[in-house]
Design a protein around this motif. Structure first.
Motif, mmCIF file in Angstrom:
data_model
loop_
_atom_site.group_PDB
_atom_site.id
_atom_site.type_symbol
_atom_site.label_atom_id
_atom_site.label_comp_id
_atom_site.label_asym_id
_atom_site.label_seq_id
_atom_site.Cartn_x
_atom_site.Cartn_y
_atom_site.Cartn_z
ATOM 1 N N MET A 1 0.856 -1.179 0.000
ATOM 2 C CA MET A 1 0.000 0.000 0.000
ATOM 3 C C MET A 1 0.900 1.240 0.000
ATOM 4 S SD MET A 1 -2.645 1.263 3.004
ATOM 5 C CE MET A 1 -3.094 -0.373 3.364
ATOM 6 N N THR A 2 0.559 2.219 -0.836
ATOM 7 C CA THR A 2 1.359 3.440 -0.916
ATOM 8 C C THR A 2 1.038 4.343 0.272
ATOM 9 O OG1 THR A 2 -0.249 4.721 -2.167
ATOM 10 C CG2 THR A 2 1.262 3.316 -3.435
ATOM 11 N N SER A 3 1.893 5.326 0.501
ATOM 12 C CA SER A 3 1.656 6.250 1.620
ATOM 13 C C SER A 3 0.393 7.090 1.375
ATOM 14 C CB SER A 3 2.865 7.141 1.841
ATOM 15 O OG SER A 3 3.082 7.971 0.725
ATOM 16 N N ASP A 4 0.092 7.393 0.101
ATOM 17 C CA ASP A 4 -1.133 8.147 -0.208
ATOM 18 C C ASP A 4 -2.372 7.323 0.138
ATOM 19 O OD1 ASP A 4 0.636 9.989 -1.162
ATOM 20 O OD2 ASP A 4 -0.012 9.861 -3.265
ATOM 21 N N GLU A 5 -2.360 6.041 -0.217
ATOM 22 C CA GLU A 5 -3.492 5.172 0.096
ATOM 23 C C GLU A 5 -3.654 5.024 1.606
ATOM 24 O OE1 GLU A 5 -2.227 1.721 -2.031
ATOM 25 O OE2 GLU A 5 -3.326 2.298 -3.848
ATOM 26 N N ARG A 6 -2.544 4.875 2.287
ATOM 27 C CA ARG A 6 -2.597 4.741 3.754
ATOM 28 C C ARG A 6 -3.160 6.017 4.375
ATOM 29 N NH1 ARG A 6 1.575 4.366 8.474
ATOM 30 N NH2 ARG A 6 0.223 3.313 9.982
ATOM 31 N N PHE A 7 -2.728 7.169 3.883
ATOM 32 C CA PHE A 7 -3.266 8.434 4.397
ATOM 33 C C PHE A 7 -4.781 8.468 4.216
ATOM 34 C CE2 PHE A 7 -4.903 12.680 3.601
ATOM 35 C CZ PHE A 7 -4.554 13.314 4.783
#
Length: 184
Positions: A1-7
């Motif tokens: 999971m990318t940091s954008d998705e996690r955010f």
């Protein structure tokens, strides 16, 4: 999971809890929305520092707590500044000679009939308390020119207003008669 998705996932999962937290700690609900928005801006900027999922909620409360502290300090600063400005206004406003003249409508009407430069010279002299040499600097004129304009403007104002403005309450263009009590 990318940091954008996690955010996005953290935002969706914790937004309501952070909003409730902020609402209980501010005076206006609009302020709570600002606090939560600012908290998530911090989270976005620090995406790489966000702890594991089981610790993220407490970390978010810590971020929101610091944002709230900044919010309260800012509000206190604005309140102090507002009070200082109110005190300065109270100190300045009563010194306006126009507010002491019972016939300020007559005076303002007469001032309006003067040229803009003559009106400004008079206002800088009487309302701002400037000397002709200071007015000359403000207006970009010579001091002798300002003195001549001031003399001419005073004379013209006296002609427009007259020396006696009449009884208190008198307005130009309004005719009044004496009441029976006044005639005694």
């Amino acid at each position: 999971m990318t940091s954008d998705e996690r955010f996005r996932r953290i935002y969706a999962a914790h937004f309501d809890a952070l909003l409730a937290y902020a609402i209980r700690r501010v005076e206006q609900p609009e302020d709570a929305a600002d606090v939560v928005a600012e908290a998530f801006v911090v989270v976005w900027r620090r995406r790489g520092d966000v702890p594991p999922d089981d610790e993220v909620r407490m970390w978010l409360y810590g971020v929101a707590r610091r944002v709230l502290a900044n919010h309260h300090r800012g509000r206190a600063r604005r309140d102090r500044l507002g009070e200082r400005l109110r005190q300065r206004l109270r100190a300045v406003v009563p010194t306006d000679p126009g507010s002491d003249v019972p016939h300020r409508l007559v005076l303002r009407a007469a001032l309006a009939r003067l040229s803009a430069l003559d009106r400004e010279v008079l206002m800088l002299t009487f309302w701002e308390g400037l000397e002709p040499r200071e007015i000359a600097t403000v207006l970009g004129l010579s001091a002798p020119t300002v003195r001549a304009r001031l003399s001419r403007a005073r004379r013209r104002l006296r002609e427009l207003v007259g020396h006696d403005l009449g009884p208190p309450g008198h307005e130009l263009g309004v005719r009044t008669g004496r009441t029976p009590e006044e005639g005694r």
